[in-house]
Design a protein around this motif. Sequence first.
Motif, PDB file in Angstrom:
ATOM      1  N   ASP A   1       0.730  -1.136  -0.009  1.00  0.00           N
ATOM      2  CA  ASP A   1       0.023  -0.207   0.021  1.00  0.00           C
ATOM      3  C   ASP A   1       0.930   1.322   0.008  1.00  0.00           C
ATOM      4  O   ASP A   1       1.826   1.292   0.793  1.00  0.00           O
ATOM      5  CB  ASP A   1      -0.903   0.030   1.061  1.00  0.00           C
ATOM      6  CG  ASP A   1      -2.011   1.104   1.312  1.00  0.00           C
ATOM      7  OD1 ASP A   1      -1.678   2.161   1.098  1.00  0.00           O
ATOM      8  OD2 ASP A   1      -3.182   0.731   1.583  1.00  0.00           O
ATOM      9  N   PRO A   2       0.863   2.220  -0.768  1.00  0.00           N
ATOM     10  CA  PRO A   2       1.420   3.442  -1.079  1.00  0.00           C
ATOM     11  C   PRO A   2       1.525   4.185   0.375  1.00  0.00           C
ATOM     12  O   PRO A   2       2.710   4.921   0.468  1.00  0.00           O
ATOM     13  CB  PRO A   2       0.756   4.332  -1.971  1.00  0.00           C
ATOM     14  CG  PRO A   2      -0.163   3.198  -2.842  1.00  0.00           C
ATOM     15  CD  PRO A   2      -0.327   2.245  -2.095  1.00  0.00           C
ATOM     16  N   ARG A   3       0.682   4.085   1.094  1.00  0.00           N
ATOM     17  CA  ARG A   3       0.472   4.700   2.615  1.00  0.00           C
ATOM     18  C   ARG A   3       1.642   4.130   3.302  1.00  0.00           C
ATOM     19  O   ARG A   3       2.561   4.993   3.918  1.00  0.00           O
ATOM     20  CB  ARG A   3      -0.928   4.844   3.144  1.00  0.00           C
ATOM     21  CG  ARG A   3      -2.156   5.374   2.527  1.00  0.00           C
ATOM     22  CD  ARG A   3      -3.170   5.112   3.178  1.00  0.00           C
ATOM     23  NE  ARG A   3      -3.412   3.673   3.151  1.00  0.00           N
ATOM     24  CZ  ARG A   3      -4.339   2.817   4.227  1.00  0.00           C
ATOM     25  NH1 ARG A   3      -4.823   3.661   4.977  1.00  0.00           N
ATOM     26  NH2 ARG A   3      -4.404   1.562   4.168  1.00  0.00           N
ATOM     27  N   TYR A   4       1.810   2.815   3.397  1.00  0.00           N
ATOM     28  CA  TYR A   4       2.824   2.315   4.220  1.00  0.00           C
ATOM     29  C   TYR A   4       4.163   2.514   3.679  1.00  0.00           C
ATOM     30  O   TYR A   4       4.996   2.470   4.553  1.00  0.00           O
ATOM     31  CB  TYR A   4       2.127   0.795   4.565  1.00  0.00           C
ATOM     32  CG  TYR A   4       1.084   0.616   4.949  1.00  0.00           C
ATOM     33  CD1 TYR A   4       0.613   1.295   6.408  1.00  0.00           C
ATOM     34  CD2 TYR A   4      -0.020  -0.255   4.654  1.00  0.00           C
ATOM     35  CE1 TYR A   4      -0.518   1.230   7.211  1.00  0.00           C
ATOM     36  CE2 TYR A   4      -1.266  -0.109   5.358  1.00  0.00           C
ATOM     37  CZ  TYR A   4      -1.412   0.229   6.608  1.00  0.00           C
ATOM     38  OH  TYR A   4      -2.609   0.255   7.177  1.00  0.00           O
ATOM     39  N   ALA A   5       4.124   2.168   2.454  1.00  0.00           N
ATOM     40  CA  ALA A   5       5.469   2.544   1.875  1.00  0.00           C
ATOM     41  C   ALA A   5       5.940   3.817   2.257  1.00  0.00           C
ATOM     42  O   ALA A   5       7.166   4.024   2.299  1.00  0.00           O
ATOM     43  CB  ALA A   5       5.318   2.237   0.153  1.00  0.00           C
ATOM     44  N   ARG A   6       5.337   4.910   1.712  1.00  0.00           N
ATOM     45  CA  ARG A   6       5.913   6.188   2.044  1.00  0.00           C
ATOM     46  C   ARG A   6       6.050   6.367   3.519  1.00  0.00           C
ATOM     47  O   ARG A   6       7.065   7.076   3.850  1.00  0.00           O
ATOM     48  CB  ARG A   6       4.775   7.265   1.774  1.00  0.00           C
ATOM     49  CG  ARG A   6       5.024   8.547   1.952  1.00  0.00           C
ATOM     50  CD  ARG A   6       4.002   9.590   1.103  1.00  0.00           C
ATOM     51  NE  ARG A   6       2.632   9.220   1.692  1.00  0.00           N
ATOM     52  CZ  ARG A   6       1.557   8.794   0.970  1.00  0.00           C
ATOM     53  NH1 ARG A   6       1.846   8.341  -0.314  1.00  0.00           N
ATOM     54  NH2 ARG A   6       0.180   8.723   1.415  1.00  0.00           N
TER      55      ARG A   6
ATOM     56  N   LEU B   1       6.999   4.286   5.930  1.00  0.00           N
ATOM     57  CA  LEU B   1       8.233   3.495   6.374  1.00  0.00           C
ATOM     58  C   LEU B   1       9.440   3.802   5.681  1.00  0.00           C
ATOM     59  O   LEU B   1      10.382   3.791   6.224  1.00  0.00           O
ATOM     60  CB  LEU B   1       7.948   1.925   6.013  1.00  0.00           C
ATOM     61  CG  LEU B   1       6.751   1.406   6.874  1.00  0.00           C
ATOM     62  CD1 LEU B   1       6.699  -0.051   6.563  1.00  0.00           C
ATOM     63  CD2 LEU B   1       7.108   1.498   8.375  1.00  0.00           C
ATOM     64  N   SER B   2       9.375   4.557   4.428  1.00  0.00           N
ATOM     65  CA  SER B   2      10.602   5.166   3.983  1.00  0.00           C
ATOM     66  C   SER B   2      10.918   6.437   4.590  1.00  0.00           C
ATOM     67  O   SER B   2      12.101   6.601   4.417  1.00  0.00           O
ATOM     68  CB  SER B   2      10.372   5.726   2.363  1.00  0.00           C
ATOM     69  OG  SER B   2       9.292   6.588   2.390  1.00  0.00           O
ATOM     70  N   GLN B   3      10.111   7.071   5.512  1.00  0.00           N
ATOM     71  CA  GLN B   3      10.497   8.134   6.296  1.00  0.00           C
ATOM     72  C   GLN B   3      10.834   7.950   7.510  1.00  0.00           C
ATOM     73  O   GLN B   3      10.994   8.769   8.398  1.00  0.00           O
ATOM     74  CB  GLN B   3       9.620   9.234   6.205  1.00  0.00           C
ATOM     75  CG  GLN B   3       9.141   9.767   4.711  1.00  0.00           C
ATOM     76  CD  GLN B   3       7.895  10.488   4.347  1.00  0.00           C
ATOM     77  OE1 GLN B   3       7.217  10.633   5.336  1.00  0.00           O
ATOM     78  NE2 GLN B   3       7.728  11.015   3.183  1.00  0.00           N
TER      79      GLN B   3
ATOM     80  N   TYR C   1       9.380   0.854  13.822  1.00  0.00           N
ATOM     81  CA  TYR C   1       8.512   2.088  13.523  1.00  0.00           C
ATOM     82  C   TYR C   1       7.201   1.264  13.215  1.00  0.00           C
ATOM     83  O   TYR C   1       6.158   1.924  13.544  1.00  0.00           O
ATOM     84  CB  TYR C   1       9.074   2.869  12.392  1.00  0.00           C
ATOM     85  CG  TYR C   1       8.228   4.055  12.270  1.00  0.00           C
ATOM     86  CD1 TYR C   1       8.454   5.084  13.480  1.00  0.00           C
ATOM     87  CD2 TYR C   1       7.448   4.371  11.321  1.00  0.00           C
ATOM     88  CE1 TYR C   1       7.859   6.354  13.160  1.00  0.00           C
ATOM     89  CE2 TYR C   1       6.698   5.598  11.136  1.00  0.00           C
ATOM     90  CZ  TYR C   1       6.923   6.646  12.008  1.00  0.00           C
ATOM     91  OH  TYR C   1       6.247   7.705  11.944  1.00  0.00           O
ATOM     92  N   ALA C   2       7.013   0.257  12.125  1.00  0.00           N
ATOM     93  CA  ALA C   2       5.744  -0.150  11.858  1.00  0.00           C
ATOM     94  C   ALA C   2       5.169  -0.725  12.993  1.00  0.00           C
ATOM     95  O   ALA C   2       3.807  -0.734  13.211  1.00  0.00           O
ATOM     96  CB  ALA C   2       6.089  -1.124  10.619  1.00  0.00           C
ATOM     97  N   LEU C   3       5.737  -1.484  13.529  1.00  0.00           N
ATOM     98  CA  LEU C   3       5.053  -2.213  14.966  1.00  0.00           C
ATOM     99  C   LEU C   3       4.442  -1.193  15.926  1.00  0.00           C
ATOM    100  O   LEU C   3       3.584  -1.588  16.356  1.00  0.00           O
ATOM    101  CB  LEU C   3       6.229  -3.033  15.626  1.00  0.00           C
ATOM    102  CG  LEU C   3       5.787  -3.718  16.966  1.00  0.00           C
ATOM    103  CD1 LEU C   3       4.641  -4.577  16.658  1.00  0.00           C
ATOM    104  CD2 LEU C   3       7.079  -4.237  17.788  1.00  0.00           C
ATOM    105  N   ARG C   4       5.359  -0.134  16.112  1.00  0.00           N
ATOM    106  CA  ARG C   4       4.657   0.803  17.152  1.00  0.00           C
ATOM    107  C   ARG C   4       3.737   1.665  16.548  1.00  0.00           C
ATOM    108  O   ARG C   4       2.648   2.009  17.143  1.00  0.00           O
ATOM    109  CB  ARG C   4       5.907   1.832  17.558  1.00  0.00           C
ATOM    110  CG  ARG C   4       5.408   2.771  18.602  1.00  0.00           C
ATOM    111  CD  ARG C   4       6.814   3.356  19.025  1.00  0.00           C
ATOM    112  NE  ARG C   4       7.637   3.610  18.180  1.00  0.00           N
ATOM    113  CZ  ARG C   4       7.936   4.885  17.807  1.00  0.00           C
ATOM    114  NH1 ARG C   4       7.259   5.952  18.184  1.00  0.00           N
ATOM    115  NH2 ARG C   4       8.870   5.293  16.801  1.00  0.00           N
TER     116      ARG C   4
END
Length: 269
Positions: free
Chosen positions: A96-101, A103-105, A113-116
């Motif tokens: 999903d572009p939302r998650y890709a964007r 996590l890239s930042q 960061y994703a876990l939290r």
Amino acid sequence: MTGDAWAAFGLNLAVAAGLALAVMLGTFAVALAKGMHRIVDVAWGVAFAAVALTTWLLSAGYGDDGRRLAVTLATCVWGLRLAFHIARRGRGHGEDPRYARMLSQAPGDPRVYALRKVYLLQGCLVWLVSLPVQAAAYLPQDLGLLGSLGLLVWATGFVFEAVGDHQLARFTSDPAHRGRIMDRGLWSWTRHPNYFGDFLVWWGLYLTACATWQTAALTLVSPVVMSALLVWGSGKRLLEAHMAGRPGFAEYAARTSGFFPRPPRKTPR
């Protein structure tokens, strides 16, 4: 509720928190293995269904059986339909572009960061938003007029959400519509029939928990938080920011309600 019912409800809150956390941690492990975090959106509906079913089992002997069954079925039907729809929509697509964007930042390790920011946060929200589902199961009163009204509101929201999703899926599956803005059916009355449907679903479930002023006050945070998420959080606001640059969106937004349905304006402002 009696004293025993309040104690059982407190235990239910703890079990539901652990269950929501377990679903999200399990989803996090699968996402790491697949290298794709969009599956957390499928887990969102599944987690609500799991909490509702567990609550139904734990509340046996405390709440009214009719209310318990109605609220459990309503939550499971909503959650599992949503999970199935999102899973089918995302099949064959990448991240999903939302998650890709996001996590890239991410500062530091993107996995932490994703876990939290995604999984633990969504687990907390599942527990918080499901408070009316949990509380309603421990009420000894039958549904009555207010509870029945709540189910009617839930049903209206469910129809809006399901029909809106179906209309959008049919529209986007036609190659002739590629790049065009969906402005037909329910989407001509509101730019977000699915989010408006979600809004009604959770206000309806809240009404099923309003047989006493204590449970009404305790669970009010649920529909308020869900409404805020849908309008100002990860729902309407983010989607419209993503859609703003598409050809025809400004004209569509000018003639179509931003949230609450109404007939489209003939002459856009």
